[in-house]
Design a protein around this motif. Sequence first.
Motif, mmCIF file in Angstrom:
data_model
loop_
_atom_site.group_PDB
_atom_site.id
_atom_site.type_symbol
_atom_site.label_atom_id
_atom_site.label_comp_id
_atom_site.label_asym_id
_atom_site.label_seq_id
_atom_site.Cartn_x
_atom_site.Cartn_y
_atom_site.Cartn_z
ATOM 1 N N LEU A 189 0.822 -1.202 0.000
ATOM 2 C CA LEU A 189 0.000 0.000 0.000
ATOM 3 C C LEU A 189 0.857 1.254 0.000
ATOM 4 O O LEU A 189 0.581 2.210 -0.723
ATOM 5 N N ALA A 190 1.903 1.257 0.818
ATOM 6 C CA ALA A 190 2.778 2.424 0.893
ATOM 7 C C ALA A 190 3.454 2.684 -0.445
ATOM 8 O O ALA A 190 3.561 3.830 -0.902
ATOM 9 N N THR A 191 3.905 1.619 -1.090
ATOM 10 C CA THR A 191 4.580 1.763 -2.383
ATOM 11 C C THR A 191 3.621 2.224 -3.462
ATOM 12 O O THR A 191 3.920 3.124 -4.252
ATOM 13 N N GLY A 236 1.499 17.912 1.147
ATOM 14 C CA GLY A 236 0.257 17.526 0.494
ATOM 15 C C GLY A 236 0.348 16.133 -0.120
ATOM 16 O O GLY A 236 -0.598 15.335 -0.019
ATOM 17 N N GLU A 237 1.475 15.834 -0.750
ATOM 18 C CA GLU A 237 1.665 14.503 -1.321
ATOM 19 C C GLU A 237 1.632 13.436 -0.238
ATOM 20 O O GLU A 237 1.043 12.361 -0.414
ATOM 21 N N ALA A 238 2.280 13.725 0.889
ATOM 22 C CA ALA A 238 2.313 12.772 1.989
ATOM 23 C C ALA A 238 0.919 12.525 2.556
ATOM 24 O O ALA A 238 0.550 11.384 2.868
ATOM 25 N N LEU A 239 0.122 13.592 2.686
ATOM 26 C CA LEU A 239 -1.237 13.443 3.197
ATOM 27 C C LEU A 239 -2.082 12.605 2.242
ATOM 28 O O LEU A 239 -2.877 11.752 2.673
ATOM 29 N N TYR A 240 -1.899 12.842 0.951
ATOM 30 C CA TYR A 240 -2.674 12.094 -0.039
ATOM 31 C C TYR A 240 -2.307 10.608 -0.008
ATOM 32 O O TYR A 240 -3.185 9.735 0.059
ATOM 33 N N SER A 241 -1.017 10.298 -0.040
ATOM 34 C CA SER A 241 -0.601 8.898 -0.040
ATOM 35 C C SER A 241 -0.967 8.219 1.277
ATOM 36 O O SER A 241 -1.359 7.046 1.293
ATOM 37 N N SER A 242 -0.876 8.961 2.380
ATOM 38 C CA SER A 242 -1.230 8.384 3.679
ATOM 39 C C SER A 242 -2.715 8.037 3.745
ATOM 40 O O SER A 242 -3.101 7.046 4.375
ATOM 41 N N TRP A 258 -4.524 6.909 1.344
ATOM 42 C CA TRP A 258 -4.721 5.627 0.680
ATOM 43 C C TRP A 258 -4.203 4.476 1.536
ATOM 44 O O TRP A 258 -4.793 3.390 1.553
ATOM 45 N N VAL A 259 -3.099 4.694 2.245
ATOM 46 C CA VAL A 259 -2.583 3.656 3.136
ATOM 47 C C VAL A 259 -3.601 3.364 4.242
ATOM 48 O O VAL A 259 -3.896 2.202 4.547
ATOM 49 N N VAL A 260 -4.142 4.415 4.828
ATOM 50 C CA VAL A 260 -5.140 4.244 5.892
ATOM 51 C C VAL A 260 -6.391 3.570 5.350
ATOM 52 O O VAL A 260 -6.970 2.672 5.989
ATOM 53 N N GLY A 261 -6.820 3.967 4.148
ATOM 54 C CA GLY A 261 -7.990 3.342 3.536
ATOM 55 C C GLY A 261 -7.775 1.867 3.263
ATOM 56 O O GLY A 261 -8.655 1.034 3.524
ATOM 57 N N GLY A 262 -6.598 1.528 2.733
ATOM 58 C CA GLY A 262 -6.294 0.127 2.479
ATOM 59 C C GLY A 262 -6.195 -0.675 3.759
ATOM 60 O O GLY A 262 -6.632 -1.832 3.827
ATOM 61 N N LEU A 263 -5.612 -0.057 4.792
ATOM 62 C CA LEU A 263 -5.518 -0.722 6.089
ATOM 63 C C LEU A 263 -6.910 -0.967 6.663
ATOM 64 O O LEU A 263 -7.194 -2.046 7.202
ATOM 65 N N ALA A 264 -7.788 0.029 6.542
ATOM 66 C CA ALA A 264 -9.155 -0.130 7.034
ATOM 67 C C ALA A 264 -9.873 -1.259 6.302
ATOM 68 O O ALA A 264 -10.613 -2.048 6.914
ATOM 69 N N LEU A 265 -9.648 -1.352 4.990
ATOM 70 C CA LEU A 265 -10.253 -2.432 4.211
ATOM 71 C C LEU A 265 -9.738 -3.787 4.685
ATOM 72 O O LEU A 265 -10.521 -4.731 4.875
ATOM 73 N N GLY A 266 -8.411 -3.880 4.880
ATOM 74 C CA GLY A 266 -7.845 -5.131 5.343
ATOM 75 C C GLY A 266 -8.343 -5.530 6.728
ATOM 76 O O GLY A 266 -8.637 -6.704 6.989
ATOM 77 N N GLY A 315 5.304 8.517 10.415
ATOM 78 C CA GLY A 315 5.570 9.927 10.118
ATOM 79 C C GLY A 315 7.040 10.186 9.842
ATOM 80 O O GLY A 315 7.392 10.914 8.904
ATOM 81 N N LEU A 316 7.919 9.608 10.656
ATOM 82 C CA LEU A 316 9.359 9.757 10.426
ATOM 83 C C LEU A 316 9.760 9.122 9.097
ATOM 84 O O LEU A 316 10.607 9.657 8.371
ATOM 85 N N GLY A 317 9.132 8.004 8.778
ATOM 86 C CA GLY A 317 9.427 7.346 7.498
ATOM 87 C C GLY A 317 9.044 8.209 6.316
ATOM 88 O O GLY A 317 9.751 8.245 5.303
ATOM 89 N N LEU A 318 7.934 8.943 6.437
ATOM 90 C CA LEU A 318 7.532 9.855 5.360
ATOM 91 C C LEU A 318 8.566 10.950 5.155
ATOM 92 O O LEU A 318 8.850 11.344 4.013
ATOM 93 N N VAL A 319 9.126 11.444 6.251
ATOM 94 C CA VAL A 319 10.158 12.486 6.134
ATOM 95 C C VAL A 319 11.389 11.937 5.435
ATOM 96 O O VAL A 319 11.980 12.594 4.567
ATOM 97 N N VAL A 320 11.790 10.717 5.797
ATOM 98 C CA VAL A 320 12.951 10.088 5.165
ATOM 99 C C VAL A 320 12.724 9.943 3.660
ATOM 100 O O VAL A 320 13.579 10.304 2.835
ATOM 101 N N LEU A 321 11.563 9.401 3.291
ATOM 102 C CA LEU A 321 11.277 9.190 1.871
ATOM 103 C C LEU A 321 11.153 10.510 1.120
ATOM 104 O O LEU A 321 11.559 10.609 -0.047
ATOM 105 N N TYR A 322 10.605 11.533 1.778
ATOM 106 C CA TYR A 322 10.523 12.849 1.142
ATOM 107 C C TYR A 322 11.916 13.390 0.844
ATOM 108 O O TYR A 322 12.183 13.886 -0.258
ATOM 109 N N CYS A 323 12.824 13.294 1.817
ATOM 110 C CA CYS A 323 14.183 13.805 1.619
ATOM 111 C C CYS A 323 14.897 13.066 0.500
ATOM 112 O O CYS A 323 15.611 13.683 -0.310
#
Length: 265
Positions: free
Chosen positions: A68-70, A112-118, A120-128, A151-159
């Motif tokens: 989901l994250a990918t 904004g990109e992080a909020l959007y992708s997150s 979908w991750v939350v939605g997929g997790l809720a479905l699972g 959250g820290l992982g999002l910062v790493v991937l953003y950088c």
Amino acid sequence: MTTRVHRLARIAPLAECMRGTRLATTGFVVATQVLLYAELWRALYAHTASVAGLDVRQAVTYSTLAALATTARTMRGATGESVKTRILDGSIAYWFLRPVSARRYRAWYGVGEALYSSAWVVGGLALGLGLGLVAPPASAAVAAVSAVSFGLGLVVLYCLTVLIDIAAFWTVSTDGVTRCYEFVQSLLSGALIPLWFFPGWLGGVAAGLPFAAGVSTPISLYAGRIRLADAVPALAGQAGWCLALAMVTALGWRRAGRRLVVLGG
């Protein structure tokens, strides 16, 4: 104007939501991955109760969240707002003429990109979770620590993404660098194959790189691969990568501002 700079975070989500076809496609891919990964891992565990210390539900949980994250990250880009595209059409110059610095503009856009992708991750997790395919967190403490780690992982991937963007100031086109990065990031982050399946030496190297801090660490905390007692060192490692990469990207932006190349000229 600078007092309203946070509004830049709305650009990416609004642009994506305006494209119904992209939303439908993303939703289909997310739902398919949740169901397909569950079936694949159940088939793998058909004749065993545990592999590498994880049971089938933990393995399904990890793989589903990694997928989901990918997927959420690769589904972005409706606005075409990237350093590479702006360099090619010459509009990158406006990034350095606005009252908001190019670095700050890209950061808020990344929020904004992080909020959007997150989402979908939350939605997929809720479905699972709703379908009983993904295990819930073992406790409220695990859920909280996993959220902080995510959250820290999002910062790493953003950088890491910004570093690829900044490379366009020297290479103009980052297609080759991007393809290389996406392969390395998918492999060494544990998104394709969990790190505990790696050979000993490779798993040790991958665990110490920022790619794992962006994906494997938060999901391993959620799935129980990293125990709650070991959460502090894991979070400290992520925070260290956030700080180190932030310093490198800040240096890169300063150098890029002095080397503005448009269409190779």
